[in-house]
Motif scaffolding. Structure first.
Motif, mmCIF file in Angstrom:
data_model
loop_
_atom_site.group_PDB
_atom_site.id
_atom_site.type_symbol
_atom_site.label_atom_id
_atom_site.label_comp_id
_atom_site.label_asym_id
_atom_site.label_seq_id
_atom_site.Cartn_x
_atom_site.Cartn_y
_atom_site.Cartn_z
ATOM 1 N N SER A 101 74.706 47.455 1.790
ATOM 2 C CA SER A 101 76.049 48.682 1.834
ATOM 3 C C SER A 101 75.424 50.028 2.913
ATOM 4 N N VAL A 102 75.747 50.824 2.928
ATOM 5 C CA VAL A 102 74.647 52.311 3.308
ATOM 6 C C VAL A 102 73.710 52.485 2.289
ATOM 7 N N SER A 103 74.736 52.513 1.150
ATOM 8 C CA SER A 103 73.969 53.523 0.057
ATOM 9 C C SER A 103 73.329 53.003 -0.213
ATOM 10 N N GLN A 104 73.473 50.960 -0.458
ATOM 11 C CA GLN A 104 72.212 50.317 -0.625
ATOM 12 C C GLN A 104 70.763 50.633 0.095
ATOM 13 N N ILE A 105 70.790 50.796 2.109
ATOM 14 C CA ILE A 105 70.185 50.717 2.810
ATOM 15 C C ILE A 105 69.406 52.213 2.528
ATOM 16 N N GLN A 106 70.119 53.012 1.579
ATOM 17 C CA GLN A 106 69.885 53.995 2.188
ATOM 18 C C GLN A 106 68.535 54.799 0.825
ATOM 19 N N ASP A 107 68.787 54.269 -0.267
ATOM 20 C CA ASP A 107 68.439 54.047 -1.512
ATOM 21 C C ASP A 107 67.304 53.035 -1.594
ATOM 22 N N GLU A 108 67.304 51.989 -1.001
ATOM 23 C CA GLU A 108 65.949 51.339 -0.909
ATOM 24 C C GLU A 108 64.969 52.009 0.618
ATOM 25 N N LEU A 109 65.893 52.638 1.703
ATOM 26 C CA LEU A 109 64.535 52.822 2.389
ATOM 27 C C LEU A 109 63.832 54.296 1.415
ATOM 28 N N ARG A 110 64.765 55.105 0.828
ATOM 29 C CA ARG A 110 63.542 56.787 -0.048
ATOM 30 C C ARG A 110 63.162 55.331 -1.297
ATOM 31 N N ASP A 111 63.180 54.950 -1.468
ATOM 32 C CA ASP A 111 62.613 54.179 -3.032
ATOM 33 C C ASP A 111 61.423 53.512 -2.359
ATOM 34 N N GLU A 112 61.876 52.688 -1.516
ATOM 35 C CA GLU A 112 60.181 52.031 -1.081
ATOM 36 C C GLU A 112 59.620 52.545 0.105
ATOM 37 N N TYR A 113 59.783 53.246 1.180
ATOM 38 C CA TYR A 113 58.492 53.261 2.280
ATOM 39 C C TYR A 113 59.176 54.896 2.008
ATOM 40 N N GLY A 114 59.968 55.327 1.420
ATOM 41 C CA GLY A 114 59.581 57.057 1.508
ATOM 42 C C GLY A 114 60.312 57.400 2.456
ATOM 43 N N ILE A 115 61.370 57.119 3.173
ATOM 44 C CA ILE A 115 62.317 57.416 4.387
ATOM 45 C C ILE A 115 63.589 57.631 3.838
ATOM 46 N N LYS A 116 63.951 59.293 4.497
ATOM 47 C CA LYS A 116 65.771 59.538 3.905
ATOM 48 C C LYS A 116 65.965 59.909 5.419
ATOM 49 N N VAL A 117 66.819 59.049 5.340
ATOM 50 C CA VAL A 117 67.751 59.752 6.214
ATOM 51 C C VAL A 117 69.635 59.096 6.133
ATOM 52 N N SER A 118 70.268 60.181 6.386
ATOM 53 C CA SER A 118 71.294 60.469 6.377
ATOM 54 C C SER A 118 71.974 59.007 6.564
ATOM 55 N N ASP A 119 73.676 59.169 5.209
ATOM 56 C CA ASP A 119 74.113 57.910 5.268
ATOM 57 C C ASP A 119 74.579 57.481 7.197
ATOM 58 N N ASP A 120 75.030 59.010 7.412
ATOM 59 C CA ASP A 120 75.787 59.307 9.282
ATOM 60 C C ASP A 120 74.688 58.309 10.237
ATOM 61 N N SER A 121 73.135 59.081 10.016
ATOM 62 C CA SER A 121 72.455 58.175 10.225
ATOM 63 C C SER A 121 72.399 56.972 10.552
ATOM 64 N N ILE A 122 72.512 56.416 9.448
ATOM 65 C CA ILE A 122 72.225 54.689 8.965
ATOM 66 C C ILE A 122 72.998 54.361 9.780
ATOM 67 N N ALA A 123 74.229 54.452 9.528
ATOM 68 C CA ALA A 123 76.001 54.095 10.410
ATOM 69 C C ALA A 123 76.371 54.093 12.102
ATOM 70 N N ARG A 124 75.509 54.808 12.057
ATOM 71 C CA ARG A 124 74.823 55.167 13.359
ATOM 72 C C ARG A 124 73.908 54.309 13.928
ATOM 73 N N TYR A 125 72.691 54.000 13.386
ATOM 74 C CA TYR A 125 71.704 52.759 13.807
ATOM 75 C C TYR A 125 72.191 51.568 13.453
ATOM 76 N N ILE A 126 73.105 51.557 12.156
ATOM 77 C CA ILE A 126 74.060 50.004 12.034
ATOM 78 C C ILE A 126 74.229 49.879 13.347
ATOM 79 N N GLY A 127 75.587 50.398 13.830
ATOM 80 C CA GLY A 127 76.232 50.661 15.167
ATOM 81 C C GLY A 127 75.652 50.457 15.911
ATOM 82 N N HIS A 128 74.362 50.232 16.819
ATOM 83 C CA HIS A 128 73.529 50.131 17.867
ATOM 84 C C HIS A 128 73.265 48.943 17.306
ATOM 85 N N TYR A 129 72.425 48.164 16.335
ATOM 86 C CA TYR A 129 71.696 46.690 16.271
ATOM 87 C C TYR A 129 73.389 46.122 16.554
ATOM 88 N N GLN A 130 74.959 46.493 15.980
ATOM 89 C CA GLN A 130 75.477 45.528 16.394
ATOM 90 C C GLN A 130 76.092 44.933 17.845
#
Length: 424
Positions: A101-130
């Motif tokens: 889910s978007v929240s899982q991706i957001q938490d893993e990016l923050r905890d594992e890599y220290g990358i803080k990205v909003s859920d809206d940005s992650i959803a937009r990146y997922i749309g580009h990927y699709q």
């Protein structure tokens, strides 16, 4: 809105220069005229790009008014992105391959890599990927390379409707390579619209130059007429999964009506008589409240990975509530499929609950142990895994019941709540 970087961010500095410095207009060598600074997240840490911009030094040349950016910049990140390609692919892989889910991706990016990205940005990146993934799936050259060694093609078409009232997504798949060719949402599945999709599949087949051995579908009228018109000499077979579901549909509908009728009666009267509202502190969940410790109510011991609960140490009220929770979970079990319908699973599970209750009642009266102690042991037990599964199913309405094994100890007796009981 631009990405807000913390002031204490430690950036790695990457300088990028133009590789081809010949002016495209006059051929003269270009010179650095300006710098552009850009910051992006990578899996290795934050990076600041220093892009050296070049232009032609001749004021009379048309290339003098235009600047040229380093060619390598686009290989690190797309314009206006706050993440690099490696983070972008990481997000897409977790979403499309692991179904995070978007929240899982957001938490893993923050905890594992220290990358803080909003859920809206992650959803937009997922749309580009699709979008990129869909374009890659439909690339003719890549498709031709994949099917070079394939002798014949088997195609299928099916409609997927995630929620009622939404558009149905019609998917055309090739089964020998397990590849989705394309998918389109259709508001109304008219014969003309469906035939257009099948004609598109025919164009793909002709571009590959491979024969179609078989079509599979649920044999809707639009599918039958469209495939017969575009592929007149290709056999069209009924999908076995749809066939079994259609055959079992009357039985499944009868099971559903029976469960609805049984839910109306429910286990609430028994819970009320057992003081369920007082034990739980709220209505609807028949589990012991926090006012009394579980260790004071239950005597537990491990047996083959299960926890045994002895009836002689458990208040009768809590035992009734646990049975009610198990019955509620059984009534909410809608799994099993056409080969093992939910109604049959429900009858088997409720029968085993009845047998367990009868044995407990007989044990409380003393008749069962005196008459046949070797066959019916004294205390009632339940495997914690199976029982907790039924409790969770009563809340989530999506779990399947599981069977607790008969304990070998003569001091305990299983109260089965979900699975098929093996006869001795």
């Amino acid at each position: 809105m631009p990405y807000q970087w913390p002031e204490d961010t430690d950036f790695a500095l990457w300088e990028l220069d133009v590789l081809d410095r010949d002016c495209p207009a006059c051929g003269r060598r270009m010179y650095v005229c300006d710098h552009r600074y850009r910051r992006v997240h990578t899996l290795e840490g934050p990076v600041q790009l220093v892009c050296k911009l070049n232009h032609c030094p001749d004021p009379r040349c048309p290339g003098h008014a235009r600047t040229k950016s380093p060619e390598l910049e686009i290989t690190i990140a797309l314009p206006k992105w706050a993440i690099g390609w490696d983070v972008f692919c990481w997000i897409g892989h977790r979403r499309c391959s692991r179904h995070w889910s978007v929240s899982q991706i957001q938490d893993e990016l923050r905890d594992e890599y220290g990358i803080k990205v909003s859920d809206d940005s992650i959803a937009r990146y997922i749309g580009h990927y699709q979008v990129m993934l869909a374009a890659r799936q439909q690339d003719p050259e890549a498709l031709r390379r994949q099917y070079e060694s394939v002798e014949e093609i088997i195609l299928s078409i099916d409609g997927l409707q995630p929620e009622k009232g939404h558009e149905t997504l019609y998917v055309v798949r090739e089964l020998t390579q397990k590849r989705v060719w394309f998918a389109e949402p259709l508001i109304s599945a008219t014969a003309d619209e469906v035939r257009r999709l099948i004609a598109k599949a025919k164009a793909w087949v002709e571009s590959l130059g491979k024969p179609v051995a078989l079509w599979l579908s649920d044999r809707q009228d639009a599918f039958v007429t469209g495939i017969a018109a575009e592929f007149p000499d290709v056999p069209h077979r009924y999908c076995d999964n749809h066939f079994l579901r259609d055959v079992a549909k009357p039985v499944l509908e009868a099971d559903s009506h029976a469960k609805v009728a049984m839910r109306k009666k429910g286990a609430r009267p028994a819970e009320d008589r057992a003081g369920g509202a007082q034990a739980t502190g709220h209505s609807g969940v028949g589990t012991p409240g926090p006012s009394r410790s579980r260790s004071h109510d239950l005597d537990e011991r491990a047996t083959d990975g299960h926890v045994i609960f002895h009836a002689r140490h458990r208040p009768s009220r809590h035992l009734v509530l646990e049975y009610c929770a198990a019955v509620r979970g059984i009534l909410n079990d809608d799994q099993g499929g056409p080969l093992h319908p939910p109604g049959l699973r429900m009858a088997e599970a409720l029968g085993e609950v009845r047998e367990s209750i009868e044995r407990n009642v007989a044990e409380q009266k003393g008749g069962s142990q005196n008459s046949n102690s070797a066959v019916w042991p004294a205390a009632s037990t339940v495997g914690s895994k199976a029982f907790e599964t039924n409790k969770r199913r009563s809340e989530n309405m999506s779990r399947t019941s599981r069977k607790s094994p008969r304990p070998s100890s003569p001091a305990s007796e299983p109260a089965r709540t979900g699975g098929r009981r093996s006869k001795p």
